[in-house]
Design a protein around this motif. Sequence first.
Motif, PDB file in Angstrom:
ATOM      1  N   ASP A  20     -45.786   3.591 -44.559  1.00 25.88           N
ATOM      2  CA  ASP A  20     -45.920   5.004 -44.181  1.00 25.88           C
ATOM      3  C   ASP A  20     -47.223   5.278 -43.436  1.00 25.88           C
ATOM      4  O   ASP A  20     -47.619   6.448 -43.299  1.00 25.88           O
ATOM      5  CB  ASP A  20     -45.762   5.930 -45.402  1.00 25.88           C
TER       6      ASP A  20
ATOM      7  N   THR B 118     -41.555  10.382 -57.619  1.00 27.74           N
ATOM      8  CA  THR B 118     -41.876  11.021 -56.332  1.00 27.74           C
ATOM      9  C   THR B 118     -40.771  10.670 -55.330  1.00 27.74           C
ATOM     10  O   THR B 118     -39.921   9.815 -55.596  1.00 27.74           O
ATOM     11  CB  THR B 118     -43.264  10.589 -55.813  1.00 27.74           C
ATOM     12  N   SER B 119     -40.802  11.323 -54.190  1.00 28.74           N
ATOM     13  CA  SER B 119     -39.624  11.259 -53.304  1.00 28.74           C
ATOM     14  C   SER B 119     -39.506   9.948 -52.524  1.00 28.74           C
ATOM     15  O   SER B 119     -38.429   9.589 -52.077  1.00 28.74           O
ATOM     16  CB  SER B 119     -39.672  12.411 -52.300  1.00 28.74           C
ATOM     17  N   ARG B 120     -40.608   9.261 -52.308  1.00 27.53           N
ATOM     18  CA  ARG B 120     -40.638   8.056 -51.450  1.00 27.53           C
ATOM     19  C   ARG B 120     -40.079   8.357 -50.050  1.00 27.53           C
ATOM     20  O   ARG B 120     -39.443   7.512 -49.419  1.00 27.53           O
ATOM     21  CB  ARG B 120     -39.881   6.895 -52.115  1.00 27.53           C
TER      22      ARG B 120
ATOM     23  N   TYR C 172     -40.980  16.090 -61.446  1.00 23.92           N
ATOM     24  CA  TYR C 172     -42.017  15.844 -60.444  1.00 23.92           C
ATOM     25  C   TYR C 172     -43.386  16.375 -60.868  1.00 23.92           C
ATOM     26  O   TYR C 172     -44.382  15.648 -60.830  1.00 23.92           O
ATOM     27  CB  TYR C 172     -41.586  16.458 -59.109  1.00 23.92           C
TER      28      TYR C 172
ATOM     29  N   ASN D  87     -49.532   7.411 -54.961  1.00 20.62           N
ATOM     30  CA  ASN D  87     -50.664   8.229 -54.516  1.00 20.62           C
ATOM     31  C   ASN D  87     -51.868   8.165 -55.463  1.00 20.62           C
ATOM     32  O   ASN D  87     -53.010   8.028 -55.023  1.00 20.62           O
ATOM     33  CB  ASN D  87     -50.218   9.687 -54.362  1.00 20.62           C
TER      34      ASN D  87
HETATM   35  P1  FAD Z   1     -44.220  12.808 -52.598  1.00 13.28           P
HETATM   36  O1  FAD Z   1     -45.113  13.086 -53.756  1.00 13.28           O
HETATM   37  O2  FAD Z   1     -42.775  12.815 -52.829  1.00 13.28           O
HETATM   38  O3  FAD Z   1     -44.614  13.880 -51.472  1.00 13.28           O
HETATM   39  C1  FAD Z   1     -43.709  14.310 -50.467  1.00 13.28           C
HETATM   40  C2  FAD Z   1     -44.333  14.122 -49.104  1.00 13.28           C
HETATM   41  O4  FAD Z   1     -45.504  14.921 -48.970  1.00 13.28           O
HETATM   42  C3  FAD Z   1     -44.783  12.707 -48.814  1.00 13.28           C
HETATM   43  O5  FAD Z   1     -43.717  11.903 -48.397  1.00 13.28           O
HETATM   44  C4  FAD Z   1     -45.825  12.927 -47.740  1.00 13.28           C
HETATM   45  O6  FAD Z   1     -45.228  13.094 -46.472  1.00 13.28           O
HETATM   46  C5  FAD Z   1     -46.445  14.252 -48.151  1.00 13.28           C
HETATM   47  N1  FAD Z   1     -47.685  14.027 -48.902  1.00 13.28           N
HETATM   48  C6  FAD Z   1     -47.814  13.862 -50.234  1.00 13.28           C
HETATM   49  N2  FAD Z   1     -49.114  13.718 -50.568  1.00 13.28           N
HETATM   50  C7  FAD Z   1     -49.810  13.782 -49.416  1.00 13.28           C
HETATM   51  C8  FAD Z   1     -51.187  13.706 -49.105  1.00 13.28           C
HETATM   52  N3  FAD Z   1     -52.134  13.545 -50.034  1.00 13.28           N
HETATM   53  N4  FAD Z   1     -51.550  13.798 -47.804  1.00 13.28           N
HETATM   54  C9  FAD Z   1     -50.637  13.983 -46.834  1.00 13.28           C
HETATM   55  N5  FAD Z   1     -49.316  14.064 -47.069  1.00 13.28           N
HETATM   56  C10 FAD Z   1     -48.910  13.967 -48.354  1.00 13.28           C
HETATM   57  N6  FAD Z   1     -49.458   9.431 -46.865  1.00 13.28           N
HETATM   58  C11 FAD Z   1     -48.773   9.076 -45.760  1.00 13.28           C
HETATM   59  O7  FAD Z   1     -47.694   9.611 -45.513  1.00 13.28           O
HETATM   60  N7  FAD Z   1     -49.260   8.120 -44.906  1.00 13.28           N
HETATM   61  C12 FAD Z   1     -50.465   7.500 -45.132  1.00 13.28           C
HETATM   62  O8  FAD Z   1     -50.887   6.667 -44.317  1.00 13.28           O
HETATM   63  C13 FAD Z   1     -51.188   7.843 -46.307  1.00 13.28           C
HETATM   64  N8  FAD Z   1     -52.372   7.222 -46.592  1.00 13.28           N
HETATM   65  C14 FAD Z   1     -53.052   7.593 -47.728  1.00 13.28           C
HETATM   66  C15 FAD Z   1     -54.284   6.975 -48.004  1.00 13.28           C
HETATM   67  C16 FAD Z   1     -54.999   7.313 -49.155  1.00 13.28           C
HETATM   68  C17 FAD Z   1     -56.338   6.659 -49.432  1.00 13.28           C
HETATM   69  C18 FAD Z   1     -54.474   8.274 -50.041  1.00 13.28           C
HETATM   70  C19 FAD Z   1     -55.239   8.660 -51.287  1.00 13.28           C
HETATM   71  C20 FAD Z   1     -53.266   8.893 -49.775  1.00 13.28           C
HETATM   72  C21 FAD Z   1     -52.548   8.577 -48.617  1.00 13.28           C
HETATM   73  N9  FAD Z   1     -51.304   9.199 -48.312  1.00 13.28           N
HETATM   74  C22 FAD Z   1     -50.640   8.844 -47.164  1.00 13.28           C
HETATM   75  C23 FAD Z   1     -50.811  10.333 -49.121  1.00 13.28           C
HETATM   76  C24 FAD Z   1     -49.845   9.983 -50.269  1.00 13.28           C
HETATM   77  O9  FAD Z   1     -50.359   8.935 -51.038  1.00 13.28           O
HETATM   78  C25 FAD Z   1     -48.451   9.626 -49.791  1.00 13.28           C
HETATM   79  O10 FAD Z   1     -47.979  10.581 -48.870  1.00 13.28           O
HETATM   80  C26 FAD Z   1     -47.476   9.570 -50.975  1.00 13.28           C
HETATM   81  O11 FAD Z   1     -47.920   8.638 -51.927  1.00 13.28           O
HETATM   82  C27 FAD Z   1     -46.099   9.188 -50.469  1.00 13.28           C
HETATM   83  O12 FAD Z   1     -45.198   9.077 -51.535  1.00 13.28           O
HETATM   84  P2  FAD Z   1     -43.967  10.062 -51.671  1.00 13.28           P
HETATM   85  O13 FAD Z   1     -43.254  10.159 -50.366  1.00 13.28           O
HETATM   86  O14 FAD Z   1     -43.199   9.606 -52.851  1.00 13.28           O
HETATM   87  O15 FAD Z   1     -44.725  11.435 -51.951  1.00 13.28           O
END
Ligand code: FAD
Length: 450
Positions: free
Chosen positions: A367, A236-238, A224, A336
């Motif tokens: 999401d 990443t975790s999705r 990660y 992200n």
């Molecule tokens: P992982 O990397 O596995 O992270 C674990 C969890 O941490 C995520 O599931 C999420 O709940 C949280 N997380 C991670 N990064 C962020 C972050 N920057 N801000 C807040 N929480 C985070 N995330 C959303 O959940 N909903 C959205 O509507 C959203 N809109 C976004 C819009 C923009 C312009 C950007 C730059 C980012 C946004 N994100 C959003 C944050 C992030 O992109 C996603 O949470 C992430 O890509 C989800 O993939 P993952 O579950 O594999 O993340």
Amino acid sequence: MTTIVWLRDDLRIADNPALRAAVDRGSDVIPVYLLDEVSPGIRPLGGASRWWLHQSLADLGARLADLGSPLVLRRGAAATVIPELVAETGADAVMWNRRYGGAEREIDTALKASLREEGVVAESHAASLLFEPWTIRTGSGTPYSVFTPFWRACRAEPAPREPLAAPREITGPAARVASDDLDSWELEPTRPDWAGGLRESWTPGEESAAGRLLAFLDDDLGDYDDGRDTPSADVTSRLSPHLRFGEISPHQIWHEAIHRSGSAKFLSELGWREFAWHVLFHFPDLATKNWRSEFDAFPWPPLDDDALAAWQQGRTGYPMVDAGMRELWHTGIMHNRVRMIVASFLMKNLLIDWREGEQWFWDTLVDADTAANAFNWQWVAGSGADAAPYFRVFNPELQAKKFDPQGAYITHWVPEYASDSLTPPAEPIVDLGESRRAALAAYDRVKRAP
Ligand code: FAD
């Protein structure tokens, strides 16, 4: 005794404090979900979220029925429908897990007061955040506006509580309570049915969320830290849509991950989620107003509809941007790193207001999250809490070289950019250098704002 459990963004049975409290009361339990499309301030769900909600409710409904109490679906405002249900079922208590958006809090507070006036027990529980927003404050009592000290303060708190066990059985009411048919809500697209890519990419529901967490921790956590910025790495975790709909709680994730080596970075991403929600709690207009008001002086030019459409449809001529926008359209998600790149491109190369991008993401992301979406758009814009400085303009070509050096991500989503493709790639719709200069000149107005 009969307890109504009003489910909202907590579509799970395990670690559901309101449901647990209702069962522990020893009463009959009526789980209810309301589709509220009428209350002022309630933001209508986007298309991709509606699709997800349908699947998640279908899954939860089946599981609740198995446990003994089917899910009741009703349409309308809680202020009307919940008291109606109380009267109809003779319930003496209503329980729910807290929401933190401004409009939602107003609805919940007013409902709690009116139920109590009628002698009905009304109880709210903490379920979707690790730390309640009013408990994390700076030494001088103000909310944090910078992430690092915020997260340090959170980590200094007692550890988040352990997840609650799922009830083994739930006693339903003696008489069946009428419910809408889920299909009649028409949450899924039909004409046209554009959800094929979503169906291929996701299995909504609590069981799928729990499986995803374990698969991620077992298979990907070790990669990660190094791989999370590489869109094609898939490490990443999705979990984000599962978290958004509360199919899994942050407490479950926390306690499953905290003892694994190398989980600090991953858990700090959950910290960003907390931070976004705490910022929204203190600034409920996050999706519509600049958190830093000096950005109100930013001279956005009149909206260029063609440029916005090219961005939305992945036709900008910049491979990394187009790949991201097509991934989003097809799967309802975007990596992200790519979200940051496409957001910067919209605002700082096409000079289109961040609110247009936030709205498009709101409609297309599975999401789409009230806090995280607005928070992150403002983060890239420079107008938000602990935001990237405005002048940090992501160059989509350099970003592609750095984070997709073999072009694996780009050619997956936009095969016409492969070197052996017969389809000519689109011409760039804007010059990166010129548009960047124009954006920085526009930003001068913000710098000069009083
Ligand atoms: P992982 O990397 O596995 O992270 C674990 C969890 O941490 C995520 O599931 C999420 O709940 C949280 N997380 C991670 N990064 C962020 C972050 N920057 N801000 C807040 N929480 C985070 N995330 C959303 O959940 N909903 C959205 O509507 C959203 N809109 C976004 C819009 C923009 C312009 C950007 C730059 C980012 C946004 N994100 C959003 C944050 C992030 O992109 C996603 O949470 C992430 O890509 C989800 O993939 P993952 O579950 O594999 O993340």
